[in-house]
Design an enzyme around this catalytic site. Structure first.
Site, PDB file in Angstrom:
ATOM      1  N   LEU A  98       0.863  -1.184   0.000  1.00 53.98           N
ATOM      2  CA  LEU A  98       0.000   0.000   0.000  1.00 53.98           C
ATOM      3  C   LEU A  98       0.897   1.232   0.000  1.00 53.98           C
ATOM      4  CD1 LEU A  98      -2.485  -1.251   2.739  1.00 53.98           C
ATOM      5  CD2 LEU A  98      -2.805  -1.331   0.262  1.00 53.98           C
ATOM      6  N   ASP A 129       5.289   1.022   4.727  1.00 52.57           N
ATOM      7  CA  ASP A 129       6.097   1.562   5.829  1.00 52.57           C
ATOM      8  C   ASP A 129       6.294   0.551   6.955  1.00 52.57           C
ATOM      9  OD1 ASP A 129       3.559   1.519   6.875  1.00 52.57           O
ATOM     10  OD2 ASP A 129       3.538   3.611   7.515  1.00 52.57           O
ATOM     11  N   LYS A 148       6.072   5.423  11.304  1.00 51.19           N
ATOM     12  CA  LYS A 148       5.035   6.439  11.134  1.00 51.19           C
ATOM     13  C   LYS A 148       5.529   7.838  11.520  1.00 51.19           C
ATOM     14  CE  LYS A 148       1.641   3.533  10.146  1.00 51.19           C
ATOM     15  NZ  LYS A 148       1.015   3.514   8.816  1.00 51.19           N
ATOM     16  N   GLY A 176      -9.576   5.295   1.606  1.00 43.93           N
ATOM     17  CA  GLY A 176      -8.989   4.313   2.506  1.00 43.93           C
ATOM     18  C   GLY A 176      -8.499   3.100   1.750  1.00 43.93           C
TER      19      GLY A 176
END
Length: 510
Positions: A108, A257, A398, A226
């Site tokens: 993603l 990530d 993050k 989303g």
């Protein structure tokens, strides 16, 4: 049409008013499609049809509102321990090759996470919404994309296979990612990309989109709905059919990530040996106090279901955060059968809970975004269950505090795999809290001449205007506080062990 109250799913609106809203919405979506360039009309029409269905589900109140008393932790029949999986024989290269021939990896690569309670990587580190996550340098000058491709290159080379990589991009990340991919032209990894959908934002007063065509109002009128949109956009792009034609059967999905989300041969073998009867497997791991807002998998009426923080009623938030009751959380590492995805998308039976995200735009407009989560689709697949994996499979970056950890000597990078140093005495990672002065990645990098030695660190809190010299070592609990107007320079070659540093400490060049 007279504006209606903006209360979420307002029950005072009559059935006739609801029908009028839906009718006007349908006409407006047709107008947007008709104003779209011909070469984009088919895809835009499909996207807006999906939006219309999601909107109708929300307005109809079909949002699978949870009855809290029916929620149960996952039973053992739905939750399998990773240690119980049969280990793959690492010397059986032929057997491993056959496993990998069935696999595709999807990352993603959007600009932000769906959940308003979790900042996306770009915004979390002050990079803005248009920054592709995959292009941030995180370790030894390597970006997330470099690390991901290195992992798959190694698999393909070691076992003589061709595991492809798929990137789900957004409009904001597609162009830059495309430029970055040119450097891998000679790689043994086939990289496929596709765009996730874009839906029109809803005005909270009229409950209708305020855009009039696909390019209207810049990007303010549109939003990526989303990562739950993955399934439809993968199908609409043609990439899903291409993967199945290539003979691929299983897709491994994760956030780009999450540096811990590597291809796990034991999980892959378990799926294949079950005859792919387990059409959907979610990786979960044990909750800590740092994960109390993380989504969890629950047993709801005998089915596996994803429960996100945004869906929890306010009166039950503390209950949701209780680590004793909800012991696991969703890592967003998913293993799904490709043909099962296509079957459900084509039949229109892929249901996901609607997540209602209220936002205020820069011009003061209050809008609603209807979003879904990729893991929420688990309830649609037969034989779905979760595997409780080691914490090492969840290593997200993050914020700059996460970045400090993965850039330090706590971890090593080899063939695209990030692993904790064997010299670390404890398996847990240090708790790091960096103040606002470190939030932006540009400021973060300026404050470290070199990344400190963190091997023996338990806890670090840094606030204010603080700068670190070269070869600094931090051990135990270290707290560094520079009050407003003060500056602290930690000298090169310093050792701070169980120390509190405050006040002014300035080192000047001469």
């Amino acid at each position: 049409m007279t504006p209606v109250p903006a209360k979420e799913r307002d029950r005072t609106i009559s059935m006739a008013a609801e029908e009028e809203i839906m009718s006007i919405l349908k006409e407006r979506l047709k107008e947007i499609t008709n104003k779209t360039p011909l070469e984009k009309q088919e895809n835009v029409s499909r996207e807006l049809d999906n939006f219309y269905r999601l909107y109708g589900k929300w307005r109809g109140g079909i949002s699978d509102e949870l009855i809290w008393d029916k929620i149960r932790p996952l039973p053992e029949s739905m939750l399998q321990g990773y240690s119980s999986l049969k280990k793959v024989d690492e010397d059986d290269t032929e057997g491993i090759s056959k496993l990998l021939d069935k696999l595709v990896v999807l990352k993603l690569n959007g600009e932000r996470d769906f959940d308003k309670y979790h900042e996306g990587l770009g915004t979390g580190m002050g990079l803005g919404s248009a920054c592709p996550k995959s292009l941030i340098r995180v370790r030894e000058e390597s970006t997330f994309l470099d690390i991901t491709i290195s992992q798959i290159e190694n698999l393909n080379e070691s076992y003589g296979v061709s595991v492809p990589l798929v990137l789900m991009n957004s409009l904001n990340t597609d162009s830059e990612t495309g430029h970055a991919l040119k450097k891998y032209k000679g790689s043994n990894v086939e990289v496929l990309t596709y765009l996730q959908s874009y839906y029109p934002r809803i005005d909270r007063e009229t409950l209708l989109p305020f855009v009039k065509d696909y390019n209207d109002d810049g990007n303010d009128g549109w939003y990526p709905p989303g990562h739950g949109d993955l399934y439809e956009s993968l199908y609409n792009s043609g990439v899903l059919d291409k993967l199945i034609e290539m003979g691929k059967e299983i897709i491994f999905i994760s956030n780009i990530d999450n540096l811990g989300a590597t291809v796990d041969l034991n999980i892959l073998s378990h799926i294949v040996k079950s005859g792919c009867q387990s059409q959907f497997i979610a990786e979960v791991t044990n909750k800590t106090r740092a994960d109390v807002k993380g989504g969890t998998l629950i047993d709801y009426n005998g089915c596996v279901k994803l429960l996100e923080y945004a869906q929890v009623p306010k009166e039950h938030v503390d209950d949701f955060k209780c680590v004793k009751k909800f012991k696991i959380f969703n890592t967003n590492n998913l293993w799904i059968n490709l043909k099962s995805i296509r079957e459900r998308v084509v039949q229109g039976t892929l249901e996901r809970d609607v997540i209602v995200n209220h936002k205020a735009l820069g011009d003061g407009r209050n809008v609603i975004q209807l979003e879904t989560a990729v893991g929420a689709a688990i309830k649609n697949f037969s034989g779905a269950f979760a595997i409780n994996v080691p914490r090492s499979r969840f290593l997200p970056v993050k914020h700059t505090s996460d970045l400090l950890l993965v850039m330090s000597n706590l971890y090593s990078l080899e063939e695209g795999v990030i692993a904790m140093s064997p010299d670390r005495m404890f398996p847990s990672t240090p708790l790091i809290k960096l103040g606002p002065d470190f939030k932006r990645i540009q400021d973060f990098l300026k404050r470290f001449q070199t990344i400190p030695d963190l091997l023996e660190l338990d806890h670090l809190t840094v606030t204010g205007d603080v700068h670190f010299g070269r070869d600094v070592s931090l051990r135990g609990t270290v707290i560094i506080i520079a009050n407003h107007g003060e500056r602290i320079d930690i000298p090169s070659n310093s050792l701070l062990e169980n120390k509190i540093v405050s006040g002014n400490l300035r080192i000047l060049d001469h």
